[in-house]
Design a protein around this motif. Structure first.
Motif, PDB file in Angstrom:
ATOM      1  N   LEU A  33       0.858  -1.201   0.000  1.00  0.00           N
ATOM      2  CA  LEU A  33       0.000   0.000   0.000  1.00  0.00           C
ATOM      3  C   LEU A  33       0.888   1.244   0.000  1.00  0.00           C
ATOM      4  O   LEU A  33       0.602   2.225  -0.692  1.00  0.00           O
ATOM      5  N   SER A  34       1.986   1.154   0.739  1.00  0.00           N
ATOM      6  CA  SER A  34       2.866   2.323   0.761  1.00  0.00           C
ATOM      7  C   SER A  34       3.574   2.488  -0.590  1.00  0.00           C
ATOM      8  O   SER A  34       3.810   3.615  -1.041  1.00  0.00           O
ATOM      9  N   ALA A  35       3.864   1.381  -1.272  1.00  0.00           N
ATOM     10  CA  ALA A  35       4.451   1.499  -2.622  1.00  0.00           C
ATOM     11  C   ALA A  35       3.473   2.208  -3.562  1.00  0.00           C
ATOM     12  O   ALA A  35       3.873   3.091  -4.339  1.00  0.00           O
ATOM     13  N   ILE A  36       2.183   1.862  -3.473  1.00  0.00           N
ATOM     14  CA  ILE A  36       1.198   2.552  -4.334  1.00  0.00           C
ATOM     15  C   ILE A  36       1.239   4.051  -4.034  1.00  0.00           C
ATOM     16  O   ILE A  36       1.306   4.891  -4.933  1.00  0.00           O
ATOM     17  N   ASP A  37       1.244   4.385  -2.737  1.00  0.00           N
ATOM     18  CA  ASP A  37       1.205   5.796  -2.344  1.00  0.00           C
ATOM     19  C   ASP A  37       2.518   6.536  -2.585  1.00  0.00           C
ATOM     20  O   ASP A  37       2.575   7.765  -2.461  1.00  0.00           O
ATOM     21  N   GLN A  38       3.557   5.790  -2.933  1.00  0.00           N
ATOM     22  CA  GLN A  38       4.798   6.501  -3.288  1.00  0.00           C
ATOM     23  C   GLN A  38       4.691   7.177  -4.652  1.00  0.00           C
ATOM     24  O   GLN A  38       5.579   7.912  -5.067  1.00  0.00           O
ATOM     25  N   GLY A  39       3.572   6.950  -5.311  1.00  0.00           N
ATOM     26  CA  GLY A  39       3.330   7.668  -6.570  1.00  0.00           C
ATOM     27  C   GLY A  39       2.678   9.012  -6.310  1.00  0.00           C
ATOM     28  O   GLY A  39       1.939   9.523  -7.151  1.00  0.00           O
ATOM     29  N   ASN A  40       2.951   9.616  -5.156  1.00  0.00           N
ATOM     30  CA  ASN A  40       2.206  10.820  -4.765  1.00  0.00           C
ATOM     31  C   ASN A  40       2.905  12.135  -5.103  1.00  0.00           C
ATOM     32  O   ASN A  40       2.475  13.198  -4.688  1.00  0.00           O
ATOM     33  N   HIS A  41       3.998  12.071  -5.861  1.00  0.00           N
ATOM     34  CA  HIS A  41       4.692  13.317  -6.199  1.00  0.00           C
ATOM     35  C   HIS A  41       3.803  14.169  -7.101  1.00  0.00           C
ATOM     36  O   HIS A  41       3.006  13.638  -7.885  1.00  0.00           O
ATOM     37  N   LEU A  42       3.965  15.478  -6.989  1.00  0.00           N
ATOM     38  CA  LEU A  42       3.065  16.365  -7.737  1.00  0.00           C
ATOM     39  C   LEU A  42       3.652  16.838  -9.059  1.00  0.00           C
ATOM     40  O   LEU A  42       3.024  17.604  -9.787  1.00  0.00           O
ATOM     41  N   GLY A  43       4.881  16.404  -9.377  1.00  0.00           N
ATOM     42  CA  GLY A  43       5.502  16.851 -10.634  1.00  0.00           C
ATOM     43  C   GLY A  43       6.003  18.269 -10.496  1.00  0.00           C
ATOM     44  O   GLY A  43       6.189  18.767  -9.388  1.00  0.00           O
ATOM     45  N   GLY A  44       6.227  18.924 -11.634  1.00  0.00           N
ATOM     46  CA  GLY A  44       6.720  20.303 -11.576  1.00  0.00           C
ATOM     47  C   GLY A  44       7.867  20.516 -12.542  1.00  0.00           C
ATOM     48  O   GLY A  44       8.254  19.604 -13.277  1.00  0.00           O
TER      49      GLY A  44
END
Ligand SMILES: Nc1ncnc2c1ncn2[C@@H]1O[C@H](COP(=O)(O)O)[C@@H](O)[C@H]1OP(=O)(O)O
Ligand SMILES: [Mg+2]
Ligand SMILES: [Mg+2]
Ligand SMILES: [Mg+2]
Length: 355
Positions: A121-132
């Motif tokens: 679950l934490s691996a899925i949530d590691q896709g949480n970067h917002l870019g930029g």
């Protein structure tokens, strides 16, 4: 980061490959209640979550400092213990399958590398970067074209590496795409890879037979459009108007996902055109970053309908939606002119009778 990105390329191919094997096998076993509906009403399946868990696990082990902008997050999943259990099972199965030549156990893969529910679950949530605009990050669409996936059509596992707003590497895995377009009933499942400045390649899902991909010259009478299956995702009637302006008589090829960019790259269709159907929808970077570098490296150009390059430095989206036009470099300008003419007609600026 090596300047050739050879390690990044290898890791990305292996990660996408494991995710493709997972999604193909899950399709055959998928049952109705294994799909959730997101806030924006789009579907997400156990396959999307598990594929994001697998790719993120591998990326985070291989490149611990790289942020990831992923389509999915685990919020809805966490509320459903049965689906969570299924995602954990699927992700572990995909991560633990035997290593193939070149894969490293340090990436968290191979027999015996079982992960806990919390890890995944934490691996899925590691896709949480917002870019930029600044720095290096990955962007992932674990299943692009979920609707295509659900209907047994085309879909793609899509991964790109962006550095200072430029797409440097793109990998698109298409488990249902025929390897050879002239043999539609032959072997299916291919991976397209492009590295900025190094060209584009197609290989089979197993990694065999890598071959360069270059958009071939297509006589203008044989051009056709590649467009979404979903009428809500791109304006089909606008494409028809542009086809008429360009005297294209071939019927458009409708296909879900970034498989359209892959088909364009190998000459299996001539123009990708995606104009917004309604105000408000913003295109996401993960839906276009891998496709853009693939087309550019295969000899094409990708712009919006103003003729400007797509901007991958604005965050998760491409900003205000001016659509997407992709075509071989030598015909892109002609298509852009036709799009602008069709837009002007639509906006009533030109009397159709006068052209
Ligand atoms: N209104 C919309 N306009 C354009 N694209 C959309 C729209 N709604 C969803 N999408 C996205 O289009 C992509 C599929 O495109 P295609 O039609 O080419 O297969 C999906 O990533 C999907 O996002 P999502 O994954 O959030 O559903
Ligand atoms: Mg998508
Ligand atoms: Mg998706
Ligand atoms: Mg989606």
């Amino acid at each position: 980061m090596s300047t050739s990105l050879s390690i990044e390329k290898q890791v990305a191919i292996f990660a996408v490959r494991r995710a493709c094997l997972l999604t193909s096998s899950v399709f055959n076993k998928l049952v109705k209640n294994e799909t959730l509906t997101k806030e924006d009403k789009s579907p997400v399946t156990v396959g999307d979550y598990a594929a994001q868990a697998v790719v993120n696990t591998i990326l985070k082990r291989a490149f611990p400092h790289d942020p990831i902008v992923g389509e999915e997050d685990a919020d809805d999943l966490k509320r459903d213990p049965i689906l969570t259990k299924r995602v954990v099972e699927l992700a572990n199965e995909a991560l633990q399958s035997d290593l193939v030549l070149g894969e490293m156990p340090e990436w968290g893969i191979g027999p015996g590398q079982e992960k806990s529910t919390e890890d995944l679950l934490s691996a899925i949530d590691q896709g949480n970067h917002l870019g930029g605009h600044n720095g290096r990050f990955w962007t992932l669409d674990p299943i692009d074209g979920t609707k295509g996936f659900l209907r047994g059509g085309q879909y793609a596992v899509c991964l790109a590496l962006i550095v200072d707003a430029n797409v440097k590497l793109g990998v698109i895995g298409c488990p249902n795409l025929p390897c050879n377009p002239s043999d539609p009933d032959g072997e299916k499942g291919c991976i397209f890879v492009a590295v900025h400045g190094q060209g584009a390649q197609q290989m089979s899902l197993s990694g065999a037979n890598p071959t360069p991909v270059v958009i071939p010259e297509i006589p203008s009478g044989s051009l056709n459009f590649l467009e979404s299956v979903e009428a809500a995702h791109s304006d089909h009637s606008f494409n028809e108007r542009v086809s008429n302006i360009l005297s294209i008589s071939r019927t458009p090829t409708r296909m879900d996902s970034q498989a359209k960019y892959c088909c364009l790259a190998r000459g299996d269709g001539g123009v990708y055109l995606r104009m917004p159907t309604k105000a408000g929808y913003k295109e996401k970077i993960w839906d276009h970053a891998p496709g853009t570098v693939l087309i550019e490296e295969a000899g094409g150009t990708v712009t919006d309908s103003r003729g400007l390059p797509l901007n991958f430095g604005l965050g998760k989206t491409l900003g205000e939606n001016y659509g997407v036009i992709a075509a071989r470099r030598d015909i892109h300008g002609k298509v852009l002119d036709a799009v602008q003419q069709a837009k002007a007609i639509e906006e009533g600026e030109i009397d159709q009778a006068k052209i």
